[in-house]
Design a protein around this motif. Structure first.
Motif, short mmCIF file in Angstrom:
data_model
loop_
_atom_site.label_atom_id
_atom_site.label_comp_id
_atom_site.label_asym_id
_atom_site.label_seq_id
_atom_site.Cartn_x
_atom_site.Cartn_y
_atom_site.Cartn_z
N LEU A 1 27.40 -5.82 -15.07
CA LEU A 1 28.82 -4.77 -14.95
C LEU A 1 28.61 -3.40 -15.44
N SER A 2 28.14 -3.26 -16.65
CA SER A 2 27.93 -1.88 -16.94
C SER A 2 27.03 -0.94 -16.19
N LEU A 3 26.00 -1.76 -15.66
CA LEU A 3 24.98 -0.82 -14.86
C LEU A 3 25.85 -0.20 -13.58
N VAL A 4 26.61 -1.16 -12.92
CA VAL A 4 27.04 -0.72 -11.37
C VAL A 4 28.43 0.05 -11.96
N PHE A 5 29.32 -0.61 -12.69
CA PHE A 5 30.43 0.04 -12.97
C PHE A 5 30.23 1.50 -13.65
N GLY B 1 24.50 1.44 -21.89
CA GLY B 1 24.90 -0.20 -22.28
C GLY B 1 23.51 -1.04 -22.18
N LEU B 2 22.32 -0.59 -21.35
CA LEU B 2 21.22 -1.56 -21.31
C LEU B 2 20.30 -0.97 -22.52
N GLY B 3 20.34 0.37 -22.93
CA GLY B 3 19.47 0.96 -23.92
C GLY B 3 19.75 0.93 -25.34
N ALA B 4 21.31 0.33 -25.38
CA ALA B 4 21.91 0.47 -26.81
C ALA B 4 22.45 -0.88 -27.34
N SER B 5 23.43 -1.50 -26.35
CA SER B 5 24.12 -2.53 -26.88
C SER B 5 24.14 -3.80 -26.13
N TRP B 6 23.47 -3.89 -25.11
CA TRP B 6 23.69 -5.02 -24.29
C TRP B 6 23.30 -6.40 -25.03
N ALA B 7 22.21 -6.49 -25.61
CA ALA B 7 21.73 -7.71 -26.23
C ALA B 7 22.37 -7.83 -27.69
N MET B 8 23.67 -7.36 -27.86
CA MET B 8 24.35 -7.52 -29.14
C MET B 8 25.47 -8.20 -28.75
N GLY B 9 25.85 -8.31 -27.57
CA GLY B 9 27.20 -9.14 -27.22
C GLY B 9 26.80 -10.38 -26.54
N LEU B 10 27.86 -11.03 -25.55
CA LEU B 10 27.68 -12.04 -24.74
C LEU B 10 26.65 -12.04 -23.85
N PHE C 1 32.48 9.72 -22.49
CA PHE C 1 33.26 8.78 -22.04
C PHE C 1 32.65 7.67 -21.18
N VAL C 2 31.68 8.11 -20.28
CA VAL C 2 30.97 7.39 -19.52
C VAL C 2 30.18 6.39 -20.54
N ALA C 3 29.27 6.86 -21.71
CA ALA C 3 28.36 6.28 -22.25
C ALA C 3 29.51 5.08 -23.22
N ILE C 4 30.49 5.49 -23.29
CA ILE C 4 31.28 4.57 -24.48
C ILE C 4 31.83 3.32 -23.36
N ILE C 5 32.15 3.65 -22.13
CA ILE C 5 32.55 2.75 -21.11
C ILE C 5 31.30 1.72 -20.89
N SER C 6 30.10 2.41 -20.48
CA SER C 6 29.09 1.48 -20.19
C SER C 6 28.59 0.70 -21.34
N MET C 7 28.45 1.16 -22.74
CA MET C 7 28.28 0.20 -23.84
C MET C 7 29.26 -0.75 -24.10
N LEU C 8 30.51 -0.64 -23.86
CA LEU C 8 31.53 -1.73 -24.18
C LEU C 8 31.39 -2.67 -23.07
N ALA C 9 31.27 -2.40 -21.80
CA ALA C 9 30.99 -3.11 -20.66
C ALA C 9 29.79 -4.15 -20.93
N SER C 10 28.76 -3.46 -21.42
CA SER C 10 27.56 -4.25 -21.62
C SER C 10 27.77 -5.45 -22.49
N ILE D 1 24.48 -5.66 -5.40
CA ILE D 1 25.25 -5.96 -4.44
C ILE D 1 26.88 -6.12 -4.89
N GLY D 2 26.76 -7.18 -5.51
CA GLY D 2 28.25 -7.69 -5.94
C GLY D 2 28.86 -6.84 -6.78
N GLY D 3 28.11 -5.95 -7.59
CA GLY D 3 28.90 -4.92 -8.52
C GLY D 3 29.41 -3.80 -7.56
N TYR D 4 28.51 -3.42 -6.59
CA TYR D 4 28.93 -2.51 -5.75
C TYR D 4 30.02 -2.73 -4.87
N VAL D 5 30.14 -4.03 -4.48
CA VAL D 5 31.17 -4.52 -3.45
C VAL D 5 32.50 -4.28 -4.09
#
Length: 478
Positions: A123-127, A155-164, A108-117, A77-81
């Protein structure tokens, strides 16, 4: 035809074949979760847990994820809003105008998603999902909607757990969060020994580059692509804001006035200032409640008038139905795995852990624990919760084998992401935004999984061999 083009078309054909198979045979995510309950229950019975104990564990665990379920709902909800507000929608539209062709758009979508995650997986999922919808509105791209949706999920399948976003790294860096029984085993492990290791950053960079290339290579051509029109209507989903503050009825005046928005946001700002003044910023933002609060307040502010905010919430709520009905089943699965015990006092999770840990040596620790974490993560898809289950015996094994404790956390993190590529648990918010089913993405994420498994395990082993052992560091007592 060049070798690159041949490889590209070959991956695309493979992805489409798997997608066709998944469309025919892959069940809805709810059926997948229900089957998981049955399989885990049978496993509990097989180790000697009684039918009553297994049923009680399922019932007791059914509602155990309710706080997390609501956090996930509010992430959507928050991400969509936020993303559907006029300012952010304009940003997404600007980003959607950058790619020049369909294949570049998917990468391009893949890179944005992985960096956002790396900042926050929600954020990566909704954006990422809303970026895909914006790209799908472009008539000139002929972009495959399924492949773009799978790219948004990376972002959830590759990089999310490697960041904050890493729950395990966050927990181990914060002494107040570490359970008292775990603290003597692991000590406090700062980010400099986990996500900020050069080995960890190199691993993350490799994953981002390789994943984006696979997304590019596996994208179907224009003649094979299925656009959004095959699945959902994206032409009329843009935010429509009220451009006239004059109430049509006396009772509507406050709905269309920014007055309440300003007052509520000012109150929220006071709490945010206090929260970030009393905590390190990355610890504060890692709390899902804080994250959701920030996004809801930002959404309210960006929509400016309550009426626009409420209309956006109304559009977001249908995207949460899968989360609401399926997460209780995963709570039951996790509880059966850990609570239903056989005559020897061990659960299914204990049996699995003992099997894999006994197979490990110093040289094979990364491989064995990586495989184990990935397998268990398929059945217990919860980064932080699963770490609390695994950490006592996984980290004790690291101590016994004199293995680098921080890299042991990163082994868990990297392996934890692997099952996400085919497990619909964390797909649900994205699927809701896109109007797709899990089987629509599986054909493309399976290709990623096939490449990621050997790549991740090799890098975990090779990079881990460059690190030495340091005993647990306990916090200073006052």
């Amino acid at each position: 035809m060049s070798s690159t083009s041949t490889a590209s078309s070959g991956l695309a054909r493979t992805a489409l074949r798997v997608s066709d198979w998944a469309e025919r045979w892959f069940p809805d995510a709810y059926i997948f979760a229900a089957l998981g309950v049955v399989i885990v229950a049978l496993a509990a019975l097989a180790i000697g847990a009684g039918p009553t104990a297994t049923a009680v564990a399922f019932g007791d665990g059914f509602w155990s994820l309710i706080p997390f379920t609501m956090q996930m709902v509010f992430i959507v909800i928050g991400g969509y809003v936020v993303a559907s507000s006029p300012p952010v929608a304009r940003l997404i539209d600007a980003l959607a105008a950058i790619p020049k062709n369909a294949r570049n758009a998917i990468a391009f979508v893949a890179i944005i998603s992985m960096l956002a995650s790396l900042i926050n997986w929600g954020l990566s999922l909704v954006f990422g999902g809303l970026l895909v919808r914006a790209l799908a509105r472009r008539r000139d791209l002929a972009m495959d909607y399924r492949a773009a949706g799978a790219a948004a999920y990376l972002g959830l399948g590759a990089s999310w757990a490697m960041g904050l976003s890493s729950s395990a790294a966050q927990l181990q860096a914060n002494p107040a969060s570490i359970p008292k029984t775990l603290l003597p085993i692991t000590g406090v492990i700062p980010f400099t020994e986990t996500i900020f290791l050069w080995q960890s950053m190199l691993l993350t960079l490799v994953l981002v580059v390789v994943s984006a290339l696979i997304a590019w290579w596996s994208a179907p051509g224009a003649h094979e692509a299925q656009g959004a029109e095959h699945f959902t209507d994206v032409q009329n989903d843009k935010s429509i804001e009220v451009d006239n503050a004059t109430a049509r009825l006396p009772g509507e005046w406050l709905e269309r006035s920014p007055l309440l928005t300003v007052l509520v946001v000012l109150l929220a700002l006071g709490w945010v200032v206090h929260e970030f003044a009393t905590k390190v910023w990355y610890i504060a933002i890692s709390n899902l409640n804080t994250y959701n609060f920030l996004f809801l307040m930002a959404g309210l502010l960006l929509h400016w008038r309550p009426r626009g905010f409420l209309d956006a919430v109304k559009r977001a709520v249908p995207s949460t139905t899968g989360v609401l009905i399926q997460f209780p089943l995963y709570g039951g699965i996790a509880t059966i795995l850990t609570v239903a015990k056989g005559p020897d006092g061990h659960s299914v999770a204990d049996k699995l852990s003992h099997l894999f840990v006994q197979l490990a040596s110093h040289d094979t620790y990364a491989l064995v624990i990586g495989v184990y974490s990935a397998i268990l993560g398929f059945f217990v898809p919860s980064g932080g919760g699963k770490w609390l289950i695994e950490a006592p015996y996984v980290m004790q094994a690291a101590n016994d084998l004199h293995y680098h404790l921080g890299w042991a956390v990163q082994i868990y993190n990297a392996a934890e992401a692997l099952p996400n590529l085919i497990n619909p648990f964390f797909m649900l918010p994205l699927l809701g935004v896109l109007g797709l089913k899990a089987r629509d993405l599986i054909g493309f994420t399976v290709i990623q999984l096939v490449v990621h498994v050997p790549l991740v395990l090799f890098l975990l082993w090779a990079l881990g061999s460059t690190l030495g052992y340091h005993p647990p560091v306990l916090p200073a007592t006052p």
